[in-house]
Design an enzyme around this catalytic site. Structure first.
Site, PDB file in Angstrom:
ATOM      1  N   CYS A 273       0.862  -1.182   0.000  1.00  0.00           N
ATOM      2  CA  CYS A 273       0.000   0.000   0.000  1.00  0.00           C
ATOM      3  C   CYS A 273       0.896   1.229   0.000  1.00  0.00           C
ATOM      4  O   CYS A 273       1.704   1.411  -0.910  1.00  0.00           O
ATOM      5  CB  CYS A 273      -0.971  -0.022   1.184  1.00  0.00           C
ATOM      6  SG  CYS A 273      -0.209  -0.110   2.810  1.00  0.00           S
ATOM      7  N   ARG A 278      -2.310  -0.787   5.569  1.00  0.00           N
ATOM      8  CA  ARG A 278      -3.522  -1.258   4.894  1.00  0.00           C
ATOM      9  C   ARG A 278      -3.254  -2.578   4.181  1.00  0.00           C
ATOM     10  O   ARG A 278      -4.134  -3.446   4.119  1.00  0.00           O
ATOM     11  CB  ARG A 278      -4.013  -0.207   3.894  1.00  0.00           C
ATOM     12  CG  ARG A 278      -4.677   1.008   4.498  1.00  0.00           C
ATOM     13  CD  ARG A 278      -5.031   2.043   3.434  1.00  0.00           C
ATOM     14  NE  ARG A 278      -3.853   2.665   2.858  1.00  0.00           N
ATOM     15  CZ  ARG A 278      -3.872   3.530   1.836  1.00  0.00           C
ATOM     16  NH1 ARG A 278      -5.022   3.841   1.271  1.00  0.00           N
ATOM     17  NH2 ARG A 278      -2.759   4.069   1.372  1.00  0.00           N
TER      18      ARG A 278
END
Length: 323
Positions: A273, A278
């Protein structure tokens, strides 16, 4: 027999089961399908209902890993302890995860050893709780689970919160080095970008980040001077794997979601990410829930996009912050 007596016998039985079994999590592979997403000790997820019923189980260590400072102190799930991701889980001098010595000191302080089931939860749809799960996995902890839906679902259901931090006797666990099989480095990603590695690369950021329209989500401090994505990456935003209440979607929906993007677990996967948090959420979904072979590239876009000499793909055509 009183409730406390029942609870005591249940806990003793659980301890016996723990000691007799090599692991609490049933290994899954790309060719086998977990029976259910949650509800049991064998799942990588626990439901809010399950956690409230088992909250006093002495074999469980409940740990919050949230982004918002002070959130834990203002109220957390009873029996939870706290991990501060940006100091406890990292090397604060180098850009790296905590050293074996530092992580060992942390888990000892939390009373965690390999016989405990670690349940992690946090805010922001478990972003950093998932990152914590990835760090635990990197240090060889197999019995680490996420609270499905994290703080969002727990609070929405108006389940109890406490301001009293739990404390447990320190463990004496000894850790060795981190397992390289959970982590991808820049040197692993460059061959994928050049088309020289048979590995699926998954960018889990938003479409606007992936296409180069924006450099990072609003308010993000960690930036790359270039926008776009690593060549040959597929874009499946992490948010597509969760329901409105923050819980992770059913296994068959997940399998179809990724299969439609050409991700079926038939070959190794690397996820990234912006800074690796994430992507830890997607790492958890793909590796723990679906059983695929996945590594998290925590250097992510802030490393790749800032590295001199590496090609990028930028559909939007943004250049150094100027169109």
């Amino acid at each position: 027999m009183s409730f406390r007596m029942n609870l005591r016998f249940a806990s003793a039985a659980a301890i016996a089961l723990l000691l007799s079994a090599p692991t609490l999590i049933t290994p899954v592979s790309a060719n086998t399908q977990p029976a259910t997403k949650a509800e049991t000790r064998e799942s990588p997820l626990v439901t809010t209902e399950w956690l409230e019923k088992n909250i006093d189980d002495p074999t469980i260590r409940l740990v919050e890993v949230s982004v918002e400072p002070g959130l834990f102190e203002r109220g957390h799930i009873p029996s939870a302890q706290n991990i501060v991701w940006h100091t406890d889980l990292v090397d604060t001098v180098k850009r790296d995860i905590a050293t074996p010595e530092k992580f060992q000191e942390l888990v000892r302080k939390l009373g965690i050893d390999k016989d405990k089931t670690v349940v992690l939860y946090g805010d922001n749809n478990n972003w950093f709780a998932a990152w914590g799960a990835w760090v635990f996995a990197s240090y060889g902890f197999d019995n680490v689970k996420l609270l499905d839906g994290g703080r969002k679902k727990w609070e929405a259901e108006k389940r109890p919160l406490s301001t009293k931090a739990a404390s447990f006797p320190a463990s004496t666990i000894t850790l060795t080095g981190a397992n390289p099989k959970t982590r991808a480095r820049l040197a692993d990603v460059v061959p994928i970008a050049k088309g020289d590695a048979d590995v699926t690369l998954v960018d889990i950021r938003s479409a606007d980040e992936f296409n180069g329209k924006i450099f990072a989500p609003p308010g993000s401090a960690e930036l790359s001077i270039r926008a776009g994505h690593v060549p040959n990456a597929k874009n499946v935003p992490w948010v597509r794997a969760v329901n409105e209440d923050g819980s992770i979607k059913p296994v068959e929906e997940l399998r179809k979601l990724y299969a439609d993007a050409g991700i079926d677990g038939s070959k190794p996967i690397v996820v990234y990410c912006r800074i690796g948090e994430r992507s830890s959420h997607t790492w958890f979904v793909l590796s723990k829930v679906l059983g695929y072979d996945v590594r998290n590239y925590d250097g992510s876009w802030t490393e790749y996009g800032n590295t001199v000499g590496l090609p990028i793909t930028n559909v939007a055509g943004t250049v150094w912050g100027v169109k």
